[in-house]
Structures are given as C-alpha cells and as structure tokens.
Design a protein around this motif. Structure first.
Motif, short mmCIF file in Angstrom:
data_model
loop_
_atom_site.label_atom_id
_atom_site.label_comp_id
_atom_site.label_asym_id
_atom_site.label_seq_id
_atom_site.Cartn_x
_atom_site.Cartn_y
_atom_site.Cartn_z
N PHE A 51 0.84 -1.20 0.00
CA PHE A 51 0.00 0.00 0.00
C PHE A 51 0.87 1.25 0.00
O PHE A 51 2.02 1.23 0.43
CB PHE A 51 -0.96 0.01 1.20
N ASP A 52 0.25 2.33 -0.52
CA ASP A 52 0.88 3.65 -0.43
C ASP A 52 0.07 4.40 0.61
O ASP A 52 -1.16 4.40 0.57
CB ASP A 52 0.79 4.39 -1.76
N LEU A 53 0.77 5.03 1.53
CA LEU A 53 0.07 5.64 2.66
C LEU A 53 0.77 6.93 3.06
O LEU A 53 1.99 7.01 3.11
CB LEU A 53 0.09 4.64 3.83
N ARG A 54 -0.09 7.97 3.30
CA ARG A 54 0.45 9.12 4.02
C ARG A 54 -0.65 9.70 4.90
O ARG A 54 -1.83 9.51 4.63
CB ARG A 54 1.02 10.17 3.07
N PHE A 55 -0.18 10.35 5.93
CA PHE A 55 -1.15 10.96 6.85
C PHE A 55 -1.13 12.47 6.66
O PHE A 55 -0.08 13.06 6.38
CB PHE A 55 -0.84 10.58 8.30
N LEU A 56 -2.31 13.02 6.80
CA LEU A 56 -2.42 14.48 6.77
C LEU A 56 -2.51 15.00 8.19
O LEU A 56 -2.21 16.16 8.45
CB LEU A 56 -3.66 14.87 5.95
N SER A 57 -2.86 14.09 9.12
CA SER A 57 -2.85 14.43 10.55
C SER A 57 -1.47 14.11 11.12
O SER A 57 -0.63 13.49 10.45
CB SER A 57 -3.92 13.61 11.29
N MET A 58 -1.24 14.53 12.39
CA MET A 58 0.05 14.26 13.01
C MET A 58 0.18 12.77 13.37
O MET A 58 1.26 12.21 13.34
CB MET A 58 0.20 15.09 14.30
N LEU B 134 6.59 4.44 10.89
CA LEU B 134 6.67 4.90 9.49
C LEU B 134 7.59 6.11 9.36
O LEU B 134 7.76 6.64 8.26
CB LEU B 134 5.28 5.28 8.99
N GLY B 135 8.16 6.54 10.47
CA GLY B 135 9.01 7.73 10.41
C GLY B 135 8.14 8.95 10.14
O GLY B 135 7.08 9.12 10.75
N SER B 136 8.59 9.78 9.21
CA SER B 136 7.81 10.97 8.88
C SER B 136 6.62 10.55 8.03
O SER B 136 6.71 10.44 6.81
CB SER B 136 8.68 11.98 8.12
N CYS B 137 5.48 10.32 8.68
CA CYS B 137 4.36 9.69 7.99
C CYS B 137 3.57 10.67 7.13
O CYS B 137 2.61 10.28 6.48
CB CYS B 137 3.45 8.96 8.98
N GLN B 138 4.01 11.92 7.14
CA GLN B 138 3.29 12.90 6.30
C GLN B 138 3.78 12.85 4.84
O GLN B 138 3.20 13.51 3.98
CB GLN B 138 3.42 14.32 6.86
N ASN B 139 4.83 12.12 4.60
CA ASN B 139 5.23 11.87 3.20
C ASN B 139 4.61 10.55 2.74
O ASN B 139 4.28 9.68 3.55
CB ASN B 139 6.75 11.76 3.09
N TRP B 140 4.49 10.44 1.44
CA TRP B 140 3.99 9.16 0.93
C TRP B 140 4.97 8.03 1.27
O TRP B 140 6.17 8.15 1.02
CB TRP B 140 3.82 9.21 -0.60
N ASN B 141 4.46 6.98 1.85
CA ASN B 141 5.25 5.76 2.10
C ASN B 141 4.70 4.65 1.22
O ASN B 141 3.50 4.40 1.20
CB ASN B 141 5.09 5.32 3.56
N GLN B 142 5.62 4.01 0.51
CA GLN B 142 5.20 2.88 -0.32
C GLN B 142 5.69 1.61 0.40
O GLN B 142 6.89 1.40 0.53
CB GLN B 142 5.87 3.01 -1.69
N LEU B 143 4.76 0.83 0.86
CA LEU B 143 5.15 -0.34 1.66
C LEU B 143 4.79 -1.65 0.98
O LEU B 143 3.74 -1.75 0.34
CB LEU B 143 4.47 -0.30 3.05
N THR B 144 5.67 -2.61 1.13
CA THR B 144 5.37 -3.99 0.72
C THR B 144 5.73 -4.86 1.91
O THR B 144 6.90 -4.95 2.28
CB THR B 144 6.23 -4.39 -0.50
#
Lengths: 567, 567
Positions: free
Chosen positions: B242-249, B293-303
């Motif tokens: 999945f590709d995931l990023r958060f807009l919240s903290m 996820l570290g800095s989760c406000q960037n897009w993370n591409q996870l497998t």
C-alpha cells in the motif's frame, strides 16, 4: 526385504531346534521386543543404565554412498572400527592392560620428543640416536670403498645420497653420545698385539714396519693354500675394523658368521673388485656376500658392522631381511692372496669410526661450488618439476654442515671446518641457477630440499638446513662464519612468516606444492608431522619467539585428534 | 582392578538369584568363554562368519588420554557414535528406509548445487532463491521506513547492513524467477477498484485526484471514531502492499491477523513513529506489534510480508519464533487518523517489490565514494584487527552491484546503473585508505569482505565481489563499464593463484588469518565450504580454466570424507 525375511526364518529355525540363547529367550519367557531380527539383551553390563538394552544389527548408510553393518544398543549406535580405520586413517589395536583386554585408539602413530635442554651443536643431533640409517630398505649396503650407505631410493642401481650419508654419520655421532662406551678388542696390530693365525703349508705371515703407514703391519701371503685363518672366541661383538691392502692383484678377507641356532655359516668377503656388493648362491643352497674394495692395492681402512653387511647380502640373495643380530657370532676369518693387514679390531660398536667415514666422504665429494651434487634425477609431483642429476639439496648441505662442524669440533681438523663453511655457498645461489635458494613470492628466502622450479618449499628440509647453519654459527670460529648469521636470520624470518601456511588445522602439509604447482595439498604423514614439531621444539630452545612453541603446541594437539576451530 | 572385581561379584550375584541370560548360560551348560564379563553370542547374525561370535564390552583407550566403553564381536571392535560425533564432528541420525531402521552417517551437513547452465547475470543469483534472509534470527525486522532488513548481528540495537540488504533483494529477485507467478488482488486504488470500508459515524472516506501522485487516492478521516475498517475474505495471501500518508500528526493502519487454530488475534500496526519496531504486551496476555513509518506525512510505499512482520513481533514479545504461516490469515484492516491510501493490494508474494525496496535503499544510501558504509564496529579475530564504523565491504559492494545491475536490466532506470558503476570505486582504493583493495604479499590484489589491516583474505566475500563485477560487465553498456574488466580479470588471476592456500586437504579455511595474523587456521564450517564450492562452480561456467573445476571437485569430495593424499 527378502534378505531380512530369510534372517527371520533362520532365527525361528534356530529357536526351535537348539538350546541356545535364542531359545532361552523364548522358553524362559522374556521376549525382549517385537523386533524380528538380531536382538539381545545386554543384561550383565557394568553400568546400570545399559542393563536390559537391546543389541541389534543395523545398517549404516555412509554419506548416502554405501552401507556398512553397525550395531545398536538402546539409542547408541556402534560403528565398526574396520570401517573407521580406513575412513579416517586412524590406528587401533587390541592390547592387554593388567590382564584385561582393551582397545588402543591412536590418532597418529608417531612420537614427539620434547627437548629438556637448549640445543647444543656439539651434542646429539635431534633424536637421530634412534635412527638406524643403514638397515633401511632403501639402503643397498654400506660401501666397502667409501664406508657410507648406498641409496636405492630414486635409482635402483644405487648412488651416494649426501643427505643419507650425513644422516648415517649424524646418527652414529648421536649414538656415540647416547650408548654406553663400546667394548673393543684389538686382535692384531702387527706389533704389540698378535693373533694366532693358522698358516697352512706354503703360506706365510710376518710382521714388519711399513714405511708408508709408519707402523708395524702384518704381511700375509696365502700362495696356493686355501688361505690363512684366524679362529675367534665366541662373542657377540660384530663390528670389525681393519686396514688392508693387497700386494697381489687378487685377494680377499672373509669373515665366516655363524647363526648359532641353525648352524649355518654365512661368509662375508671383502675382495679386490669394483663391484659394490655381489651375492653368490651356491648349489648347496647357501650363499656368500662379497663387498668390492675397488683398487685394493691402496690401503683401505674399513669399519664394518658385519650384521648389516650380512643382512644386505641376505636381502640380495632373496632371503628377506630377517636375520637376528643376537643369534650371530663370528666363527673365523680367512685371508687369501698377498697383502698387508693392520689394526684388526673387534668391537661392540664403532660409532665414531662410522661418523668419520661420513665426514671424510663429504670432504672427498664436495665440489668447487661447495655443494654435494646428487647424481640422480628427482621427480617431484609426478614429473611436474624435475631435478636433473647434479642438483644440490639444502637439506643435504645443512646436514653435511651439522656433521662436518661436529667432526671439526671433535677432531680439531681444519679441513672439516673448511668443508662445513664451503657448504653454505649454495644457500646464496638461486635454485634457478643451480643453488638452493628460492623465494616465496619474491620476498621470503627459502632453502630448498628439492630446488625445483617453481619451488616446492619443503618444510622439514628447510629447517634441517637452518639447523646446519646454526651449528656452523655455534662451532666455527667467529671470524670465519661468513654469511652463516645472515643466512640463518633470513631463514628464521621466512620460517616464522610462512609456518602458518603448513598448518591444515588438523595436521601439516609437507610442502607448498599445492600453491606453486596447483596440485592437491601434499599432506605430511604423521612421522613427517612429528618431525616438523620436533624441529620447531628444537628451534624454540635457541629462539624465544613464542610463535615456535605456539605452533608446535597446536601441531602436537592435532596428533591426538584436536582440530583448529571452525567458524 | 577394584572396579572389575566388583563387576565380577555383581555378575555372580545375578547368576545365582535370577533367571536371566546369565543364569541360562550356566544352567544350560553353554558357557561361552572364560571371560568373566559381558559376553554374548550373536547367533542370529545374517552372515555365517559372524554367527557364534562373542559380543562383549571392551574399554577403548583414546590416544592414551581417557577411556570409553566400546563393544567387541569376534575381532571387530565397535566404537560408539556418541564418541565419534564429538571427536570427528560427524553427523548421524536414525531414520527409516522402507520401514527398516537405519543409521545415516553424514560427513557434512551442507549441500552443493551443481549448475546446469552458464551463469546468467540477469537470472537467478546462485541459489539465493533458497534464502529467507528476513526470517534469520539476526534480522530484527523489515524496516517500515526503508523496506529492508535491520541486522542485529554485530550490534544488538540494529543497523542496516548493506550485504544483508543486497542479499534480501537478490533472494527475492531469484524467488521471483523460481516461484510461480504471485496471486495478486488490488483491494482499493481510489478509482477503478474500491473496497467496502466500514465507516463508523463521524468518520469519512472519499476518493479524489491527488496532484502530487497524479492518480486517484482514497482519503480517509476517522475523526473521533474507533477507526475505519475493512473486513477481508478468508485467504492465505499475506503480502500486503500500500501507499500511505497521513495528513494528521498521528494515524495508523493496523492489520488484524488471526491464528485459525487458536482463534487469537494478532494486530500489526504501521504508525506515525520514529521507532523501528515496538511490541506492546497487553494485560490480557496478548500483544500488538507496531512498525514506525518515520515521517508519515510523506507518501510511504510499503510492501509487507505480514507473516514476517508478525513473527518479528512475536520474537520481541518473548514468545519465540514459532508461528506457522499456513495457519495465519488476515481478519480485517483498521485505519485511524486523517490520511490518504492508495494501491492497497494483497498478494501471495511480491518479490519484485521487495527487490526494488533493496535497490532503492542502495541507491539512497550510497555515499560519494561509491561505497555503502557499514555503521558498526567489526572485530576480527578477537580484536586483533578491528574495523571502525564506516568501513566498506567488497562483498557488500559486489552484491549491491549484482542487485543494482539487475534492477537496471529489469527497469531500464539509469540511476540503478549509475549506482552499480559507482559501486566499483572502492575496489581501486587500498584497504589501508578506506577502500577494499588489499594485496597478498604486495602482488595479488584481493577485494576484502572485511578490509582489515593486515588483510584477512576472506574467500567467499571475495568471490561474491567478483560476481558483482562480472554482473556489471555483463549487463552494463559496454562503453560505461569502466574498470570492471580490469578489476574482474585481476581478481580472477588472484583467485586462481591463491585458491590452493584455502585448501586444507580435508576442507577449506574461511580466510587467511592464520597467515596474516599468526592465528590458528579459521576452518570454514560446512556451509561456508559448500558456498566456496558453489561459487567456484558458478565461475567455472564463465571461465574455462580447469583449476576451478579441479579444485571444486576436490572440495566436493571432502564433503563425503575424502582427503588429499599424504606422502
């Protein structure tokens, strides 16, 4: 399956028809298991745990390649030693220990001699007092002209091998120091001691002064008689020395040895002949052994171990080498021809005589380059690196130096010193140019037992050459040692650096041919492995660098099955 | 003696009072021998010769150092395997062969894979398709920020080890070629495929175009609800992308795994946190595993292989590593916070995804010298030659090159090629100056897995570095390969010359530390020994020099107990 069913059938058959252990199991009602084959209880075992365990046959699959028959008892599997013996090349034998049979498992068959004192260049040479060079199979005989062994190792016709000559001398030097002093009886010296010769009609003996020898000698002439004889008292001493020359063209001195058990007479003759050794089988089934004196009109000084002389003839006659020394005695001597005899002496041993025979041979046969050239071709690694006749061996040079410097030390004769010093010359000459000096990767000098191109880096020969250099350093006058110190120091430096390359983690390699010739490693058999260790232990008494004892200790541990750790 | 007399007493006692085999021997009148102890007849043996032989206990004296209990039957002595196992470090186990028990004796525990075709740089990497890098104990987990394994081998807190990262990628590249194509199901892509999210009151999901990603994505916001969930159909596929990023903290995506047997639920969460992995034990005896996820406000591409992710948490929770993959399924997903999700995909595997994770990590972490610096201290030989953090490994460089050039070959992306080419730079720089290049005796270059001073000359790492060079040579555009040919040729030359130094005559050494550091030889355990062989066999398909196959064959033979000959 068929095989096992057959077993079952056999098993039942035996059970029914005979009173055996098996029927017992059935009749006494203690079936041990539902297994169908080969099951026993080990009831009387000493340890309570093993009592009542099952003992049975079991197939062992060896690396998935073949099967052997093993045994199983409880969870323990027993492997037959006859398999292990070959698989691991381990040694075992049944022995008695205080009346009880036991099995002695030996990882190696060789021994290490731990030195108790600092190595002394004028003392015994390593453990060479245990060596019997002359009785080795590859020694054809002791030459009557040279007084040193003739080798057949690489050429069946025989040749003088300087390494062997030196080892012969060093072993007798060492025996002289380790054995009790010899019994020695002069039988005839032409002057003060005279023997009771039986002189037949027409023959003659007289004693007169010889102006060449500056001493009285016995002059004999058998003319046409069967010979002049001397009957000897019964005794066990078999080392005979004498000075002999003939004034006639032919002549002989024969010693008649008697095997007391078999009442057989074995004649051993020294004759005017260029033939080294010659065995004459008689029609009566006996034989005689002749040693050629070469040009017998010159004085020959001989020191003969008659047991060795006889054994070598015995072997050549096709009778094998078994001839017990303790059963032999000298029956009588017989001289034929016209000649002179002096210093006829019988002794229990004459180690120093044999030692000086070697030293003198080395002095006579050293060439102008200081080397003792070896007259046979030497093939290393099935012809991959051959040495053409005339090569020098650093080991030969070193052992000759060890011997000659001892001869100098004992006799004070400067020609021994000179020969020892000259013996160093090939150490500075490259093996590509007829010397013995090679370099490991152009950096570490190595004195080559076999100066092949590419080099073979034989370890034990190199260390013997270092010991030779050390002996010269120790016993030669300081102002005459020349390059000995430099050569020794360079060699020790190379040795310490390259020693680890000989360590396989469970033994040693004999040389580095795997590296230089791309062959399989040439594993040192256990006696060479223990030689490596003995040499390092010797060096460790004169050089305190811990690498020598560290490596020696590790190598000793390999002899009882230890191995270097794996990762 | 006392011990044996006691045995005799015991023996007689048993003989008198009980009906046993022993009393039988007495009462039935077939005493088998005058031996006083532990005797049996093996009547039913299959071979006629052994029938009627005595079976008895016997003490074996091992190298004169200690005794073990052996068995004797006729002239054969049987040695217990429990002794041999330790003495020789040989392997054995009882197995069944067609219903019959047998004992399998194995000289080594490792395997050789004989190549059937020429090595292909774009194909499988050796036998790495058999590797499961991520399940190794020394892998703490797969980082959710980097998508690559974190090692704890030399530092318990964990670090990225380029060698391991590359091996992870190469194993998945190889599995992708050897495994059947994965089953793959897109669950949600914000556009064409949409999932049935269970959105509680107050929460929301919507699908809209993302101008950063140039695609439609799912935007979710759980607000104050317990989270937005997605129930999944029962299935065995456990690789989730999945590709995931958060807009919240804060925010999390949690996968609830179910152990079908135990009806236990194991939550695995990906959370906004800098912490690599964190396990929370609950009071109820269960636990949950969080990956940061570290800095989760960037897009993370996870497998993610969820089985692996769960096992690592299981281990950290103190529950061991046993968690059968076949019994796990995904029960449901839960998202919390405000963020965006895309390409949510469930698959049986995603080897190429994992492969590119490694490739991308290597591109991101290569430094300006072309190296992948290793951030932990490495102690070689108990501190005798240490590497301070920041060292490069020729093996790491080589395996990274093998991986990156495959990524370039598959993707056509030039940044992979550039990274692979840059990876060669440390090969030309001396290990004394931070590179990986050492020389054997100043003459033969060697690319050091551990560039210690003095060099350690690790064999397998060197060959992996050569394979990396070869892969670059094979797949990079000819005009861009730079020094690859020279480095490869020089390396092969050194390899062929120095290979024999790794041959112990019964196995191999892992390195040459015995030569450079004066330590005991570091014997290669069997899996490294077989790695050496597998590597040589690979090279022999691209280089016809017979030395490679000759040595490989000899080394193979050592694995079934053959040894080099001794003299």
């Amino acid at each position: 399956m068929a095989r096992l069913n057959l077993k079952l059938l056999l098993f039942l058959l035996i059970a029914v028809v005979s009173c055996t252990l098996v029927t017992y199991i059935f009749t006494c009602g203690h079936p041990t298991s539902s297994h169908t084959s080969f099951i026993h209880r080990l009831k009387e075992s000493s340890s309570p745990e093993s009592r009542g365990k099952l003992y049975e046959e079991l197939l062992c699959s060896i690396n998935g390649m073949y099967h052997i028959s093993c045994r199983k008892e409880g969870r323990e599997v027993f492997i037959p030693f006859s398999f292990l013996e070959k698989y691991y090349e381990v040694y075992g034998k049944l022995t008695k220990n205080r009346g009880h049979e036991q099995f002695e498992w030996s990882h190696s068959y060789s021994k290490v001699f731990k030195p108790t004192t600092r190595y002394n260049s004028s003392g015994m040479f390593m453990y060479f007092s245990n060596y019997n060079v002359e009785v080795r199979d590859r020694v054809k005989c002791i030459s009557a002209t040279e007084g040193v062994p003739v080798s057949t190792q690489w050429e069946a016709s025989g040749y003088y091998y300087p390494v062997q000559v030196a080892q012969y001398g060093l072993s007798h030097y060492s025996k002289n120091l380790s054995d009790r002093p010899p019994k020695r009886k002069v039988l005839e010296d032409g002057n003060l001691v005279t023997a009771k010769w039986q002189v037949p009609k027409g023959a003659s003996v007289k004693r007169n002064y010889d102006y060449e020898k500056f001493t009285h000698v016995l002059e004999f002439n058998s003319h046409d008689s069967p010979g002049i004889s001397l009957k000897l008292k019964q005794g066990i001493d078999l080392v005979l020395s004498f000075d002999l020359r003939f004034l006639s063209m032919n002549g002989s001195l024969t010693i008649f040895l008697e095997d007391r058990d078999r009442s057989t007479i074995f004649p051993v003759s020294f004759v005017c002949s260029p033939v080294l050794i010659h065995v004459l089988n008689s029609s009566a089934g006996s034989y005689s052994t002749n040693y050629g004196l070469g040009s017998c009109q010159n004085w020959n000084q001989l020191t003969r171990d008659l047991h060795v002389d006889l054994v070598k003839g015995h072997v050549l006659s096709g009778r094998g080498k078994k001839l017990s020394k303790t059963k032999l005695r000298i029956h009588h001597l017989l001289i034929k021809g016209h000649g002179q005899l002096d210093n006829l002496t019988l002794a229990s041993s004459n180690h120093m005589g044999m030692f000086y025979s070697s030293a003198d041979w080395l002095v006579r046969h050293q060439d102008s380059s200081g080397g003792w050239p070896i007259g046979v071709k030497r093939k290393i690694a099935s012809g991959k690196a051959d040495l053409d006749p005339g090569w020098y061996s650093a080991m030969g040079q070193g052992q000759a130096m060890s011997l000659l410097i001892r001869a100098y030390y004992r006799s004070g004769e400067s020609h021994y010193l000179e020969a020892a010093l000259k013996g160093m010359k090939p150490f500075s000459k490259s093996s590509t140019e007829g010397g013995v000096r090679a370099y490991f990767m152009n950096q570490y000098p190595w004195y080559e037992e076999y100066p092949t191109v590419p080099p073979s880096f034989v370890l034990n020969g190199f260390i013997y050459s270092l010991i030779g250099l050390y002996d010269v350093l120790s016993l030669a006058p300081h102002d005459q040692v020349g390059d000995a110190q430099l050569l020794f120091d360079q060699g020790m430096h190379s040795l310490k650096k390259l020693l680890p390359l000989f360590d396989t983690g469970s033994g040693t390699v004999y040389d580095l041919r795997h590296f230089t010739l791309g062959l399989a490693p040439n594993i040192a058999r256990w006696d060479y492995h223990s030689t490596h260790i003995n040499q390092l232990l010797l060096l460790s008494t004169i050089d305190s660098d811990p690498i020598l004892t560290t490596i020696a200790s590790r190598w000793i541990s390999y002899m009882s099955g230890k191995r270097a750790a794996h990762n």
